[in-house]
Scaffold this active site. Structure first.
Site, PDB file in Angstrom:
ATOM      1  N   ARG A 246      38.767 -49.609  98.342  1.00 46.37           N
ATOM      2  CA  ARG A 246      40.045 -48.904  98.428  1.00 46.37           C
ATOM      3  C   ARG A 246      40.965 -49.281  97.273  1.00 46.37           C
ATOM      4  O   ARG A 246      41.830 -48.500  96.895  1.00 46.37           O
ATOM      5  CB  ARG A 246      40.747 -49.245  99.745  1.00 46.37           C
ATOM      6  CG  ARG A 246      40.050 -48.678 100.959  1.00 46.37           C
ATOM      7  CD  ARG A 246      40.838 -48.962 102.206  1.00 46.37           C
ATOM      8  NE  ARG A 246      42.263 -48.738 101.955  1.00 46.37           N
ATOM      9  CZ  ARG A 246      43.242 -49.207 102.707  1.00 46.37           C
ATOM     10  NH1 ARG A 246      42.972 -49.929 103.757  1.00 46.37           N
ATOM     11  NH2 ARG A 246      44.489 -48.952 102.403  1.00 46.37           N
TER      12      ARG A 246
ATOM     13  N   ASP B 234      50.080 -60.154  98.663  1.00 47.24           N
ATOM     14  CA  ASP B 234      48.799 -59.591  98.231  1.00 47.24           C
ATOM     15  C   ASP B 234      47.953 -60.586  97.421  1.00 47.24           C
ATOM     16  O   ASP B 234      46.818 -60.280  97.064  1.00 47.24           O
ATOM     17  CB  ASP B 234      49.016 -58.314  97.407  1.00 47.24           C
ATOM     18  CG  ASP B 234      49.522 -57.164  98.262  1.00 47.24           C
ATOM     19  OD1 ASP B 234      49.411 -57.244  99.497  1.00 47.24           O
ATOM     20  OD2 ASP B 234      50.039 -56.184  97.687  1.00 47.24           O
TER      21      ASP B 234
ATOM     22  N   CYS C  68      45.206 -51.327 106.156  1.00 45.56           N
ATOM     23  CA  CYS C  68      44.640 -52.645 106.396  1.00 45.56           C
ATOM     24  C   CYS C  68      45.180 -53.227 107.690  1.00 45.56           C
ATOM     25  O   CYS C  68      46.369 -53.126 107.986  1.00 45.56           O
ATOM     26  CB  CYS C  68      45.004 -53.586 105.250  1.00 45.56           C
ATOM     27  SG  CYS C  68      44.044 -53.320 103.759  1.00 45.56           S
TER      28      CYS C  68
ATOM     29  N   ARG D 293      52.827 -53.364 111.104  1.00 44.56           N
ATOM     30  CA  ARG D 293      53.203 -52.417 110.060  1.00 44.56           C
ATOM     31  C   ARG D 293      53.828 -51.124 110.595  1.00 44.56           C
ATOM     32  O   ARG D 293      53.328 -50.022 110.362  1.00 44.56           O
ATOM     33  CB  ARG D 293      52.014 -52.112 109.150  1.00 44.56           C
ATOM     34  CG  ARG D 293      51.412 -53.379 108.589  1.00 44.56           C
ATOM     35  CD  ARG D 293      50.316 -53.105 107.618  1.00 44.56           C
ATOM     36  NE  ARG D 293      50.796 -52.886 106.271  1.00 44.56           N
ATOM     37  CZ  ARG D 293      50.024 -52.443 105.291  1.00 44.56           C
ATOM     38  NH1 ARG D 293      48.789 -52.143 105.515  1.00 44.56           N
ATOM     39  NH2 ARG D 293      50.526 -52.286 104.093  1.00 44.56           N
TER      40      ARG D 293
ATOM     41  N   LYS E 247      47.137 -49.565  91.667  1.00 40.04           N
ATOM     42  CA  LYS E 247      46.983 -48.661  92.812  1.00 40.04           C
ATOM     43  C   LYS E 247      48.333 -48.388  93.456  1.00 40.04           C
ATOM     44  O   LYS E 247      48.671 -47.239  93.758  1.00 40.04           O
ATOM     45  CB  LYS E 247      46.033 -49.315  93.836  1.00 40.04           C
ATOM     46  CG  LYS E 247      46.129 -48.742  95.225  1.00 40.04           C
ATOM     47  CD  LYS E 247      45.268 -49.484  96.240  1.00 40.04           C
ATOM     48  CE  LYS E 247      45.862 -50.729  96.841  1.00 40.04           C
ATOM     49  NZ  LYS E 247      46.748 -50.573  97.997  1.00 40.04           N
ATOM     50  N   ASN E 248      49.122 -49.439  93.660  1.00 38.68           N
ATOM     51  CA  ASN E 248      50.366 -49.272  94.407  1.00 38.68           C
ATOM     52  C   ASN E 248      51.482 -48.612  93.599  1.00 38.68           C
ATOM     53  O   ASN E 248      52.549 -48.329  94.129  1.00 38.68           O
ATOM     54  CB  ASN E 248      50.830 -50.613  94.986  1.00 38.68           C
ATOM     55  CG  ASN E 248      49.916 -51.056  96.126  1.00 38.68           C
ATOM     56  OD1 ASN E 248      49.078 -50.283  96.597  1.00 38.68           O
ATOM     57  ND2 ASN E 248      50.058 -52.295  96.559  1.00 38.68           N
TER      58      ASN E 248
HETATM   59  N1  EPU Z   1      58.108 -53.310 108.028  1.00 39.52           N
HETATM   60  C1  EPU Z   1      58.707 -52.955 109.205  1.00 39.52           C
HETATM   61  N2  EPU Z   1      59.189 -51.701 109.339  1.00 39.52           N
HETATM   62  C2  EPU Z   1      59.086 -50.786 108.353  1.00 39.52           C
HETATM   63  C3  EPU Z   1      58.465 -51.147 107.131  1.00 39.52           C
HETATM   64  C4  EPU Z   1      57.977 -52.425 107.003  1.00 39.52           C
HETATM   65  O1  EPU Z   1      58.826 -53.758 110.114  1.00 39.52           O
HETATM   66  O2  EPU Z   1      59.550 -49.655 108.530  1.00 39.52           O
HETATM   67  C5  EPU Z   1      57.556 -54.669 107.840  1.00 39.52           C
HETATM   68  C6  EPU Z   1      56.033 -54.626 107.729  1.00 39.52           C
HETATM   69  O3  EPU Z   1      55.407 -54.596 108.971  1.00 39.52           O
HETATM   70  C7  EPU Z   1      55.764 -55.867 106.923  1.00 39.52           C
HETATM   71  C8  EPU Z   1      56.983 -55.984 106.000  1.00 39.52           C
HETATM   72  O4  EPU Z   1      57.998 -55.193 106.607  1.00 39.52           O
HETATM   73  O5  EPU Z   1      55.704 -56.968 107.795  1.00 39.52           O
HETATM   74  C9  EPU Z   1      56.770 -55.543 104.572  1.00 39.52           C
HETATM   75  O6  EPU Z   1      56.171 -54.270 104.533  1.00 39.52           O
HETATM   76  P1  EPU Z   1      56.366 -53.223 103.346  1.00 39.52           P
HETATM   77  O7  EPU Z   1      56.892 -51.959 103.931  1.00 39.52           O
HETATM   78  O8  EPU Z   1      57.085 -53.839 102.207  1.00 39.52           O
HETATM   79  O9  EPU Z   1      54.858 -52.969 102.942  1.00 39.52           O
HETATM   80  P2  EPU Z   1      54.252 -51.579 102.489  1.00 39.52           P
HETATM   81  O10 EPU Z   1      55.275 -50.845 101.690  1.00 39.52           O
HETATM   82  O11 EPU Z   1      53.632 -50.911 103.636  1.00 39.52           O
HETATM   83  C10 EPU Z   1      53.321 -52.397 100.172  1.00 39.52           C
HETATM   84  C11 EPU Z   1      51.967 -52.446  99.531  1.00 39.52           C
HETATM   85  C12 EPU Z   1      51.111 -53.498 100.238  1.00 39.52           C
HETATM   86  C13 EPU Z   1      51.818 -54.845 100.125  1.00 39.52           C
HETATM   87  C14 EPU Z   1      53.248 -54.746 100.706  1.00 39.52           C
HETATM   88  C15 EPU Z   1      54.067 -56.011 100.566  1.00 39.52           C
HETATM   89  C16 EPU Z   1      51.707 -50.155  98.761  1.00 39.52           C
HETATM   90  C17 EPU Z   1      50.996 -48.854  98.902  1.00 39.52           C
HETATM   91  N3  EPU Z   1      51.346 -51.117  99.615  1.00 39.52           N
HETATM   92  O12 EPU Z   1      53.083 -52.045 101.531  1.00 39.52           O
HETATM   93  O13 EPU Z   1      49.878 -53.542  99.561  1.00 39.52           O
HETATM   94  O14 EPU Z   1      51.110 -55.837 100.834  1.00 39.52           O
HETATM   95  O15 EPU Z   1      53.960 -53.664 100.061  1.00 39.52           O
HETATM   96  O16 EPU Z   1      54.226 -56.317  99.224  1.00 39.52           O
HETATM   97  O17 EPU Z   1      52.541 -50.303  97.879  1.00 39.52           O
HETATM   98  C18 EPU Z   1      47.616 -54.072  99.253  1.00 39.52           C
HETATM   99  O18 EPU Z   1      47.671 -53.491  98.155  1.00 39.52           O
HETATM  100  O19 EPU Z   1      46.644 -54.811  99.601  1.00 39.52           O
HETATM  101  C19 EPU Z   1      48.713 -53.900 100.202  1.00 39.52           C
HETATM  102  C20 EPU Z   1      48.579 -54.117 101.517  1.00 39.52           C
END
Ligand code: EPU
Length: 387
Positions: free
Chosen positions: A367, A275, A117, A122, A22-23
């Protein structure tokens, strides 16, 4: 709202096929905005986040067609809007992935602050500043591919999904170097062309089935998976006493009846994935001894713990650390899934609980896991969906 009804106590045995990630599929779909050419994707998982992205892209003017064989064709000949509407963005945080490509292609983009989620605040400040974040790195890579001049991303995320997207973009004509390392160099080009891309296997789905094999003391072949993307998870499970074999077609997991409590700390790839934390917690309720589970990525990702406790698990939360004492008997109960991976954790616990567990709010599960109840049923689980 759908629920899942699970009767615990069966040893899972057989073969399951893992779907596409998915990701990886989400950013790959967003990348179609970067070109007027046709993008064909294979191995796209048919899950609700993907359908939400399809709706979002259609609103922006992309022609999207899905085939039952898990392929999708996308063509963004004309961009009709540069605004991602709130009612779509609020259901899925990954909608923010259209920001980079829209900006690069049209010079404008407006995206509501994302939902998704409820596992922590986030924010998206780092997408804009370009510090470590998975979808942030992906967004910047897409934007920089069509930007003037050179962009260097430092402290980039190294997840396999980032590498998968970089490979796809390079096949579209981008010049990206270093994906998979902390420094990614991107030479902007004038134009990108269509391409064909096969999405990598979902490492979290594969990891979830490894835990399913381990927790039920089962014997499962996890096909179409890539063990190289799960090194930390495999290492941790082996440390806890689980037998895992890896091969060219995937992995095989066998429980040996005795699990050992083993601590884990979640961190960015290649370390243990956040995850997989919820699923691992379910497993540790069945391990002998005390394990410390530290969540370093999200500040509020222990909501499954209270539901596991409702089933009889002995867990204490102390800030970013969960302390799990095992091995304890779990009993079927009515529980509520709070997010995608929490849902998986509750299913795993239900598989070994005495009696019947009913899991509410499985829309989170839908999802991100394709046909999970069918896959589990095919290897012996007693699981049904209540409409
Ligand atoms: N963060 C910030 N500011 C930002 C971006 C992130 O403070 O601008 C913080 C977040 O709040 C979090 C951490 O940095 O505490 C890591 O967040 P990241 O941006 O890496 O997460 P994401 O890109 O939103 C993806 C996956 C998630 C997975 C995370 C961590 C996708 C679509 N989603 O999310 O997947 O948990 O990386 O590996 O790729 C899931 O599939 O269940 C899922 C939540």
């Amino acid at each position: 709202m759908d629920k899942l009804r699970i009767t615990g106590g069966t040893r899972l045995k057989g073969r399951v096929k893992i779907s596409g990630a998915k990701n990886s599929a989400l950013p790959a779909m967003a990348a179609s905005l970067l070109t007027a050419g046709e993008v064909t994707l294979e191995n796209v998982p048919l899950v609700n986040d993907i359908f939400t992205t399809r709706r979002l892209l259609r609103e922006l003017g992309v022609i999207v067609e899905f085939e039952p064989d898990h392929s999708a064709r996308l063509r963004a000949e004309k961009i009709l809007s540069h605004e991602a509407p709130y009612d779509l963005v609020k259901t899925m945080r990954a909608s923010v992935l259209v920001l980079g490509p829209l900006l690069a292609r049209t010079g404008h983009a407006r995206v509501s602050l994302p939902g998704g989620c409820a596992i922590g605040a986030r924010p998206i400040n780092l997408h804009i500043q370009g510090k470590i974040t998975v979808t942030g790195t992906e967004n910047l890579m897409m934007a920089a591919s069509l930007a003037h001049g050179q962009t260097i991303l430092q402290n980039a995320a190294r997840e396999p999904e980032v590498v998968d997207l970089a490979e796809m973009l390079n096949r579209m004509g981008a010049k990206i170097d270093g994906a998979g390392t902390p420094t990614i160099k991107i030479e902007g080009v004038h134009e990108l062309k269509g391409t064909m891309h096969r999405v990598i296997p979902d490492r979290i789905e594969a990891g979830t089935f490894l835990v399913a094999g381990a927790i039920t003391n089962g014997d499962i072949e996890v096909l179409n998976s890539n063990p190289n993307h799960l090194t930390s998870v495999i290492e941790k499970l082996r440390e806890a006493g689980v037998n895992i074999e890896t091969g060219p077609e995937g992995m095989a997991v066998r429980g040996n009846g005795a699990l050992k409590a083993t601590d884990v700390v979640t961190k960015e790839y290649p370390a243990f994935a956040t995850d997989m934390q919820a699923q691992y917690m379910a497993l540790m309720t069945q391990a002998n001894g005390i394990s410390f589970i530290t969540e370093n990525i999200f500040e509020n990702r222990f909501m499954h713990a209270s539901e596991l406790m409702r089933m009889g698990a002995n867990i204490r939360i102390d800030g970013s650390r969960a302390i799990v004492s095992g091995k304890g008997r779990l009993t079927g109960a009515n529980v509520i899934a709070s997010d995608l991976r929490a849902s998986a954790s509750l299913i795993l616990a239900a598989l070994i609980a005495d009696g019947v567990t009913v899991i509410d709010r499985v829309y989170h599960l839908d999802r991100g896991y394709e046909k999970i109840e069918e896959k589990l049923r095919s290897i012996g689980a007693q699981i049904e969906r209540l409409k």
